[in-house]
Design an enzyme around this catalytic site. Structure first.
Site, PDB file in Angstrom:
ATOM      1  N   GLU A  49       0.860  -1.181   0.000  1.00 49.60           N
ATOM      2  CA  GLU A  49       0.000   0.000   0.000  1.00 49.60           C
ATOM      3  C   GLU A  49       0.897   1.231   0.000  1.00 49.60           C
ATOM      4  O   GLU A  49       1.740   1.388   0.887  1.00 49.60           O
ATOM      5  CB  GLU A  49      -0.915   0.024   1.228  1.00 49.60           C
ATOM      6  CG  GLU A  49      -2.022  -1.003   1.181  1.00 49.60           C
ATOM      7  CD  GLU A  49      -2.976  -0.886   2.363  1.00 49.60           C
ATOM      8  OE1 GLU A  49      -2.900   0.126   3.101  1.00 49.60           O
ATOM      9  OE2 GLU A  49      -3.790  -1.803   2.546  1.00 49.60           O
ATOM     10  N   GLU A  60      -5.831   9.871   9.381  1.00 45.42           N
ATOM     11  CA  GLU A  60      -4.489   9.473   9.814  1.00 45.42           C
ATOM     12  C   GLU A  60      -4.143  10.058  11.181  1.00 45.42           C
ATOM     13  O   GLU A  60      -4.479  11.196  11.493  1.00 45.42           O
ATOM     14  CB  GLU A  60      -3.439   9.919   8.790  1.00 45.42           C
ATOM     15  CG  GLU A  60      -3.796   9.675   7.336  1.00 45.42           C
ATOM     16  CD  GLU A  60      -4.097   8.234   6.987  1.00 45.42           C
ATOM     17  OE1 GLU A  60      -3.754   7.328   7.778  1.00 45.42           O
ATOM     18  OE2 GLU A  60      -4.688   7.992   5.928  1.00 45.42           O
TER      19      GLU A  60
END
Length: 272
Positions: A49, A60
Protein backbone atom coordinates in the site's frame (compact mmCIF):
# COMPACT_ATOMS: atom_id res chain seq x y z
CA UNK A 1 -6.41 -11.70 -13.78
CA UNK A 2 -5.62 -8.77 -11.48
CA UNK A 3 -2.44 -9.22 -9.43
CA UNK A 4 -4.49 -8.89 -6.23
CA UNK A 5 -6.66 -11.90 -7.13
CA UNK A 6 -3.60 -13.92 -8.14
CA UNK A 7 -1.92 -13.15 -4.83
CA UNK A 8 -5.01 -13.98 -2.78
CA UNK A 9 -5.45 -17.28 -4.63
CA UNK A 10 -1.83 -18.19 -4.01
CA UNK A 11 -2.10 -17.33 -0.31
CA UNK A 12 -5.27 -19.39 0.03
CA UNK A 13 -3.68 -22.37 -1.73
CA UNK A 14 -0.67 -22.16 0.61
CA UNK A 15 -2.88 -21.55 3.68
CA UNK A 16 -1.05 -18.30 4.41
CA UNK A 17 -2.32 -14.96 5.66
CA UNK A 18 -1.79 -11.70 3.78
CA UNK A 19 0.74 -9.18 5.09
CA UNK A 20 0.43 -5.71 3.62
CA UNK A 21 2.71 -2.83 4.66
CA UNK A 22 1.77 0.81 4.10
CA UNK A 23 4.31 3.53 3.37
CA UNK A 24 3.81 7.12 2.24
CA UNK A 25 5.28 7.84 -1.19
CA UNK A 26 8.20 10.25 -0.91
CA UNK A 27 8.76 9.83 2.83
CA UNK A 28 11.31 10.46 4.25
CA UNK A 29 12.73 11.41 0.84
CA UNK A 30 11.60 10.53 -2.70
CA UNK A 31 14.64 8.54 -3.80
CA UNK A 32 14.09 5.98 -1.03
CA UNK A 33 10.53 4.93 -1.89
CA UNK A 34 11.16 2.41 -4.68
CA UNK A 35 14.00 0.77 -2.75
CA UNK A 36 11.70 0.55 0.28
CA UNK A 37 9.01 -1.13 -1.82
CA UNK A 38 11.48 -3.77 -2.99
CA UNK A 39 12.83 -4.26 0.54
CA UNK A 40 9.34 -4.83 1.92
CA UNK A 41 8.59 -7.46 -0.72
CA UNK A 42 11.90 -9.16 0.01
CA UNK A 43 10.96 -9.14 3.72
CA UNK A 44 7.61 -10.86 3.21
CA UNK A 45 5.04 -8.33 1.96
CA UNK A 46 2.28 -9.83 -0.18
CA UNK A 47 0.64 -6.54 -1.19
CA UNK A 48 2.08 -3.01 -1.00
CA UNK A 49 0.00 0.00 0.00
CA UNK A 50 1.52 3.26 -1.18
CA UNK A 51 0.09 6.47 0.26
CA UNK A 52 -0.57 9.48 -1.95
CA UNK A 53 0.47 12.54 0.10
CA UNK A 54 -2.38 14.90 0.96
CA UNK A 55 -2.47 18.04 3.09
CA UNK A 56 -5.59 17.11 5.08
CA UNK A 57 -5.42 13.36 5.83
CA UNK A 58 -8.37 13.19 8.21
CA UNK A 59 -8.18 9.45 8.98
CA UNK A 60 -4.49 9.47 9.81
CA UNK A 61 -2.87 9.75 13.20
CA UNK A 62 0.18 11.92 13.89
CA UNK A 63 2.72 9.40 12.52
CA UNK A 64 1.22 9.22 9.02
CA UNK A 65 0.27 12.92 9.08
CA UNK A 66 3.94 13.77 9.62
CA UNK A 67 4.95 11.32 6.88
CA UNK A 68 2.63 13.11 4.47
CA UNK A 69 3.99 16.49 5.54
CA UNK A 70 7.54 15.29 4.84
CA UNK A 71 6.50 13.98 1.43
CA UNK A 72 4.66 17.19 0.54
CA UNK A 73 7.76 19.17 1.53
CA UNK A 74 9.39 17.33 -1.40
CA UNK A 75 6.44 18.33 -3.63
CA UNK A 76 5.29 14.74 -4.14
CA UNK A 77 2.04 14.58 -6.10
CA UNK A 78 0.08 11.99 -8.10
CA UNK A 79 2.42 11.95 -11.10
CA UNK A 80 5.43 11.39 -8.84
CA UNK A 81 3.68 8.49 -7.10
CA UNK A 82 2.79 6.89 -10.45
CA UNK A 83 6.39 7.27 -11.59
CA UNK A 84 7.54 5.45 -8.46
CA UNK A 85 5.23 2.56 -9.34
CA UNK A 86 6.62 2.55 -12.90
CA UNK A 87 10.15 2.29 -11.52
CA UNK A 88 9.11 -0.52 -9.17
CA UNK A 89 7.48 -2.43 -12.03
CA UNK A 90 10.75 -2.53 -13.99
CA UNK A 91 11.90 -5.38 -11.74
CA UNK A 92 8.70 -6.56 -10.00
CA UNK A 93 5.67 -7.29 -12.12
CA UNK A 94 3.99 -9.62 -9.63
CA UNK A 95 3.49 -7.84 -6.28
CA UNK A 96 0.18 -5.94 -6.15
CA UNK A 97 0.42 -2.20 -5.52
CA UNK A 98 -2.53 -0.36 -3.98
CA UNK A 99 -2.61 3.43 -3.87
CA UNK A 100 -4.19 4.68 -0.66
CA UNK A 101 -5.29 8.25 -0.28
CA UNK A 102 -8.00 10.86 -0.49
CA UNK A 103 -10.37 11.88 -3.24
CA UNK A 104 -9.27 15.49 -3.73
CA UNK A 105 -5.91 14.94 -5.52
CA UNK A 106 -7.47 12.31 -7.80
CA UNK A 107 -10.50 14.48 -8.54
CA UNK A 108 -8.16 17.31 -9.54
CA UNK A 109 -6.18 14.90 -11.73
CA UNK A 110 -9.37 13.70 -13.43
CA UNK A 111 -10.84 10.29 -12.66
CA UNK A 112 -10.55 8.83 -16.14
CA UNK A 113 -7.02 10.10 -16.73
CA UNK A 114 -5.90 8.96 -13.30
CA UNK A 115 -7.31 5.45 -13.75
CA UNK A 116 -5.74 5.16 -17.20
CA UNK A 117 -2.34 6.39 -16.01
CA UNK A 118 -2.45 4.30 -12.83
CA UNK A 119 -3.12 1.04 -14.67
CA UNK A 120 -0.48 1.91 -17.25
CA UNK A 121 2.02 2.50 -14.43
CA UNK A 122 1.21 -0.86 -12.84
CA UNK A 123 -1.21 0.07 -10.05
CA UNK A 124 -3.74 -2.65 -9.18
CA UNK A 125 -6.27 -0.82 -7.02
CA UNK A 126 -7.06 2.12 -4.78
CA UNK A 127 -8.28 2.71 -1.25
CA UNK A 128 -9.97 6.12 -1.17
CA UNK A 129 -10.49 6.85 2.49
CA UNK A 130 -13.07 9.61 2.12
CA UNK A 131 -15.18 8.06 -0.67
CA UNK A 132 -18.27 6.46 0.90
CA UNK A 133 -19.53 3.42 -1.02
CA UNK A 134 -22.94 5.11 -1.40
CA UNK A 135 -21.24 7.85 -3.46
CA UNK A 136 -18.82 5.60 -5.32
CA UNK A 137 -20.87 4.66 -8.36
CA UNK A 138 -19.24 7.13 -10.77
CA UNK A 139 -15.68 6.39 -9.68
CA UNK A 140 -16.43 2.67 -9.57
CA UNK A 141 -17.59 2.67 -13.21
CA UNK A 142 -14.43 4.49 -14.33
CA UNK A 143 -12.21 2.12 -12.36
CA UNK A 144 -14.01 -0.92 -13.83
CA UNK A 145 -13.54 0.43 -17.34
CA UNK A 146 -9.77 0.52 -16.81
CA UNK A 147 -9.49 -2.66 -14.72
CA UNK A 148 -8.55 -0.83 -11.52
CA UNK A 149 -9.84 -2.37 -8.29
CA UNK A 150 -11.80 -0.41 -5.67
CA UNK A 151 -10.93 -1.50 -2.13
CA UNK A 152 -13.20 -0.24 0.62
CA UNK A 153 -13.01 0.29 4.35
CA UNK A 154 -15.42 -1.23 6.82
CA UNK A 155 -15.46 -1.11 10.61
CA UNK A 156 -17.27 -2.38 13.71
CA UNK A 157 -19.94 0.29 13.17
CA UNK A 158 -20.57 -0.35 9.45
CA UNK A 159 -24.28 -0.96 8.88
CA UNK A 160 -25.70 -3.94 6.99
CA UNK A 161 -26.98 -1.50 4.36
CA UNK A 162 -23.51 -0.06 3.82
CA UNK A 163 -22.02 -3.57 3.66
CA UNK A 164 -24.45 -4.26 0.80
CA UNK A 165 -23.14 -1.20 -1.05
CA UNK A 166 -19.57 -2.29 -0.39
CA UNK A 167 -20.24 -5.80 -1.67
CA UNK A 168 -21.66 -4.31 -4.88
CA UNK A 169 -18.64 -2.08 -5.58
CA UNK A 170 -15.59 -3.67 -3.94
CA UNK A 171 -12.94 -5.85 -5.56
CA UNK A 172 -10.03 -7.82 -4.20
CA UNK A 173 -10.41 -7.50 -0.44
CA UNK A 174 -11.80 -5.20 2.24
CA UNK A 175 -9.81 -3.14 4.72
CA UNK A 176 -11.26 -3.72 8.18
CA UNK A 177 -10.64 -0.71 10.43
CA UNK A 178 -10.09 -2.34 13.80
CA UNK A 179 -10.43 0.78 15.95
CA UNK A 180 -12.45 3.94 16.12
CA UNK A 181 -10.21 6.94 15.59
CA UNK A 182 -7.15 7.35 13.41
CA UNK A 183 -4.28 5.22 12.16
CA UNK A 184 -1.72 4.34 14.79
CA UNK A 185 -4.32 4.30 17.55
CA UNK A 186 -3.75 2.35 20.73
CA UNK A 187 -5.83 -0.08 22.77
CA UNK A 188 -6.47 -3.02 20.45
CA UNK A 189 -8.64 -5.43 22.45
CA UNK A 190 -8.37 -8.83 20.81
CA UNK A 191 -11.50 -10.64 22.07
CA UNK A 192 -13.67 -7.67 21.12
CA UNK A 193 -11.85 -7.23 17.80
CA UNK A 194 -12.31 -10.91 16.93
CA UNK A 195 -16.05 -10.88 17.68
CA UNK A 196 -16.64 -7.70 15.66
CA UNK A 197 -14.41 -8.90 12.82
CA UNK A 198 -16.33 -12.18 12.51
CA UNK A 199 -19.61 -10.25 12.28
CA UNK A 200 -18.27 -8.28 9.30
CA UNK A 201 -16.65 -11.37 7.80
CA UNK A 202 -20.05 -13.07 7.68
CA UNK A 203 -21.41 -10.09 5.69
CA UNK A 204 -18.51 -9.83 3.24
CA UNK A 205 -18.09 -11.62 -0.06
CA UNK A 206 -14.36 -10.76 -0.04
CA UNK A 207 -11.36 -11.46 2.22
CA UNK A 208 -11.18 -9.08 5.17
CA UNK A 209 -7.80 -7.60 6.16
CA UNK A 210 -7.29 -5.92 9.53
CA UNK A 211 -5.53 -2.57 9.81
CA UNK A 212 -5.17 0.23 12.40
CA UNK A 213 -3.39 -0.44 15.67
CA UNK A 214 -1.15 -3.40 14.77
CA UNK A 215 2.17 -2.53 16.36
CA UNK A 216 4.18 -5.69 17.04
CA UNK A 217 4.86 -9.09 15.45
CA UNK A 218 3.02 -10.73 18.36
CA UNK A 219 -0.05 -8.58 17.78
CA UNK A 220 0.08 -9.26 14.03
CA UNK A 221 0.17 -13.00 14.70
CA UNK A 222 -2.70 -12.85 17.20
CA UNK A 223 -4.86 -11.01 14.65
CA UNK A 224 -3.82 -13.35 11.81
CA UNK A 225 -5.06 -16.27 13.88
CA UNK A 226 -8.64 -15.33 12.94
CA UNK A 227 -8.27 -12.72 10.17
CA UNK A 228 -7.49 -13.15 6.47
CA UNK A 229 -4.52 -10.82 6.78
CA UNK A 230 -3.01 -7.80 8.48
CA UNK A 231 -2.03 -4.32 7.34
CA UNK A 232 0.75 -2.44 9.12
CA UNK A 233 1.39 1.28 8.63
CA UNK A 234 2.20 3.67 11.46
CA UNK A 235 4.57 1.29 13.26
CA UNK A 236 6.49 0.68 10.04
CA UNK A 237 6.71 4.40 9.27
CA UNK A 238 8.03 4.99 12.79
CA UNK A 239 10.79 2.44 12.19
CA UNK A 240 11.73 4.07 8.89
CA UNK A 241 11.87 7.65 10.15
CA UNK A 242 13.64 6.75 13.41
CA UNK A 243 16.35 4.92 11.47
CA UNK A 244 16.67 7.78 8.99
CA UNK A 245 16.92 10.46 11.68
CA UNK A 246 19.47 8.38 13.60
CA UNK A 247 21.53 8.12 10.38
CA UNK A 248 20.93 4.36 10.29
CA UNK A 249 19.64 2.31 7.35
CA UNK A 250 15.85 2.66 6.91
CA UNK A 251 15.84 -0.30 4.51
CA UNK A 252 17.38 -2.58 7.11
CA UNK A 253 15.07 -1.28 9.87
CA UNK A 254 11.88 -1.67 7.84
CA UNK A 255 12.96 -5.06 6.54
CA UNK A 256 13.71 -6.36 10.02
CA UNK A 257 10.29 -5.32 11.34
CA UNK A 258 8.40 -6.79 8.41
CA UNK A 259 10.40 -10.03 8.42
CA UNK A 260 9.61 -10.53 12.10
CA UNK A 261 5.91 -9.90 11.41
CA UNK A 262 5.97 -12.33 8.48
CA UNK A 263 7.60 -15.02 10.58
CA UNK A 264 5.18 -14.54 13.49
CA UNK A 265 2.15 -14.64 11.19
CA UNK A 266 3.37 -17.73 9.34
CA UNK A 267 4.07 -19.58 12.58
CA UNK A 268 0.45 -19.14 13.66
CA UNK A 269 -1.08 -19.12 10.18
CA UNK A 270 0.31 -22.58 9.42
CA UNK A 271 -1.66 -23.98 12.35
CA UNK A 272 -5.09 -22.63 11.37
Amino acid sequence: MNRIDKTLEKLKANRKKMLSPYITAGDPYPELTVSLMHQLVKSGADVLELGIPFSDPMAEGPVIQRAMERALAHSIHCDDVLNMVRQFRKTDNETPVILMGYLNPIEQYGYDLFAQQAVEAGVDGTILVDLPPEEADGVSRVWQKHGLYSIYLCSPTTSAERMNFINQHANGYLYYVSLKGVTGSDALKLPELKAQYLQRKAQSKLPLMVGFGIKTPEMAAQVAEFADGVIVGATLINEIIEAYEAKKDPLQASGALLSSMRQAIDNIGSMV
